[in-house]
Scaffold this motif. Structure first.
Motif, short mmCIF file in Angstrom:
data_model
loop_
_atom_site.label_atom_id
_atom_site.label_comp_id
_atom_site.label_asym_id
_atom_site.label_seq_id
_atom_site.Cartn_x
_atom_site.Cartn_y
_atom_site.Cartn_z
N LYS A 11 1.05 -0.56 0.15
CA LYS A 11 -0.45 -0.16 0.11
C LYS A 11 1.03 1.47 0.27
CE LYS A 11 -3.75 -2.19 2.40
NZ LYS A 11 -4.72 -1.66 3.16
N PRO A 12 0.59 2.66 -0.80
CA PRO A 12 1.22 3.33 -0.94
C PRO A 12 1.32 3.64 0.74
CG PRO A 12 -0.11 3.31 -2.31
CD PRO A 12 -0.90 2.13 -1.77
N LEU A 13 0.46 4.27 1.57
CA LEU A 13 0.34 4.51 2.39
C LEU A 13 2.24 4.44 3.36
CD1 LEU A 13 -2.67 6.02 3.35
CD2 LEU A 13 -0.93 7.33 3.43
N THR A 14 1.98 2.80 3.02
CA THR A 14 2.76 1.88 4.37
C THR A 14 4.11 2.58 3.45
OG1 THR A 14 1.14 -0.30 4.06
CG2 THR A 14 3.82 -0.19 4.63
N TYR A 15 4.75 2.46 2.68
CA TYR A 15 5.96 3.45 2.21
C TYR A 15 5.93 4.65 3.05
CZ TYR A 15 6.53 0.01 -0.71
OH TYR A 15 6.97 -1.39 -1.45
N TYR A 16 4.51 5.23 2.84
CA TYR A 16 5.32 7.06 3.31
C TYR A 16 5.45 6.61 5.11
CZ TYR A 16 3.70 11.52 5.21
OH TYR A 16 3.49 13.24 5.39
N TYR A 17 4.57 6.07 5.58
CA TYR A 17 4.39 5.72 7.00
C TYR A 17 6.08 5.04 6.87
CZ TYR A 17 -0.29 6.21 7.43
OH TYR A 17 -1.64 6.73 7.24
N LEU A 18 6.34 4.20 6.48
CA LEU A 18 7.92 3.93 6.83
C LEU A 18 9.24 4.97 6.00
CD1 LEU A 18 8.24 0.67 5.28
CD2 LEU A 18 8.37 0.70 7.72
N ALA A 19 8.69 5.92 5.31
CA ALA A 19 9.54 7.59 5.06
C ALA A 19 9.75 8.71 6.17
CB ALA A 19 9.12 7.59 3.96
N ALA A 20 8.34 8.30 6.51
CA ALA A 20 8.36 9.34 7.33
C ALA A 20 9.10 8.87 8.62
CB ALA A 20 6.78 9.97 8.15
N MET A 21 8.61 7.86 9.03
CA MET A 21 9.15 7.39 10.99
C MET A 21 11.07 7.92 10.20
SD MET A 21 9.19 3.34 12.19
CE MET A 21 7.85 3.18 11.18
N HIS A 22 11.75 7.30 9.06
CA HIS A 22 12.87 7.29 9.28
C HIS A 22 13.64 8.63 9.06
CE1 HIS A 22 12.71 2.74 7.85
NE2 HIS A 22 14.27 2.97 8.12
N ASP A 23 12.13 9.33 8.11
CA ASP A 23 12.96 10.65 8.39
C ASP A 23 13.13 11.26 9.00
OD1 ASP A 23 13.55 13.58 6.82
OD2 ASP A 23 11.92 13.92 6.09
N LYS A 74 11.97 10.71 12.74
CA LYS A 74 12.38 9.59 14.26
C LYS A 74 13.86 9.38 14.40
CE LYS A 74 7.79 10.78 15.28
NZ LYS A 74 8.19 11.97 16.82
N LEU A 75 13.83 7.84 13.01
CA LEU A 75 14.88 7.75 12.88
C LEU A 75 17.10 8.43 12.18
CD1 LEU A 75 13.67 4.31 12.35
CD2 LEU A 75 14.21 5.02 14.27
N LYS A 76 16.13 9.35 11.58
CA LYS A 76 16.89 9.96 11.29
C LYS A 76 18.27 9.75 10.54
CE LYS A 76 15.77 14.18 14.18
NZ LYS A 76 14.49 14.64 13.90
N ASP A 77 17.18 9.23 9.71
CA ASP A 77 18.36 7.62 8.37
C ASP A 77 17.49 8.93 7.33
OD1 ASP A 77 18.93 6.41 6.84
OD2 ASP A 77 18.35 4.45 7.61
N LYS A 78 17.74 9.40 6.65
CA LYS A 78 17.37 10.18 5.15
C LYS A 78 17.34 9.39 4.81
CE LYS A 78 16.98 13.96 7.77
NZ LYS A 78 15.59 14.98 8.30
N LYS A 79 19.12 8.63 3.71
CA LYS A 79 18.93 7.45 2.94
C LYS A 79 17.11 7.00 3.15
CE LYS A 79 22.27 4.83 1.14
NZ LYS A 79 23.64 4.14 0.50
N THR A 80 17.45 5.85 4.26
CA THR A 80 16.84 4.73 3.58
C THR A 80 15.16 6.07 3.68
OG1 THR A 80 17.62 4.18 5.29
CG2 THR A 80 15.50 3.03 5.04
N ALA A 81 14.88 7.02 4.27
CA ALA A 81 13.58 8.00 3.97
C ALA A 81 13.75 8.29 2.40
CB ALA A 81 13.83 9.24 5.19
N LEU A 82 14.35 8.27 2.43
CA LEU A 82 14.43 9.01 0.52
C LEU A 82 14.03 7.78 -0.04
CD1 LEU A 82 14.59 11.27 -1.72
CD2 LEU A 82 17.26 10.82 -1.84
N LYS A 83 14.40 6.07 0.14
CA LYS A 83 14.23 5.41 -0.72
C LYS A 83 12.57 4.95 -0.15
CE LYS A 83 14.70 1.40 0.80
NZ LYS A 83 15.49 -0.30 1.66
N TYR A 84 12.09 5.32 0.70
CA TYR A 84 10.74 4.72 1.19
C TYR A 84 10.01 5.63 0.37
CZ TYR A 84 11.86 0.56 3.22
OH TYR A 84 12.27 -0.84 3.80
#
Length: 65
Positions: free
Chosen positions: A18-30, A32-42
């Motif tokens: 689901k597209p929103l799952t990718y968005y939630y993962l991206a936002a969390m990495h961006d 909360k987890l401060k992982d910009k590279k993985t956030a960009l991927k999602y």
């Protein structure tokens, strides 16, 4: 806490992408987890999936009579 959430979202993608799952993962990495590279991927996957959904809906909808 966020590690468990990340695992659950990733498991969810195994069952249905689901597209929103990718968005939630991206936002969390961006944010909360401060992982910009993985956030960009999602974020990229979210944008691509969202576009695919729009195209799918356009193709399956009958033109107005």
């Amino acid at each position: 806490m966020f590690t468990k959430a990340k695992e659950n979202y990733q498991k969810g993608l195994l069952y249905e992408e689901k597209p929103l799952t990718y968005y939630y993962l991206a936002a969390m990495h961006d944010t909360k987890l401060k992982d910009k590279k993985t956030a960009l991927k999602y974020y990229k996957k979210y944008i691509a999936a969202d576009t695919d959904e729009k195209e799918k809906n356009t193709r399956t909808t009958a033109p107005p009579a």
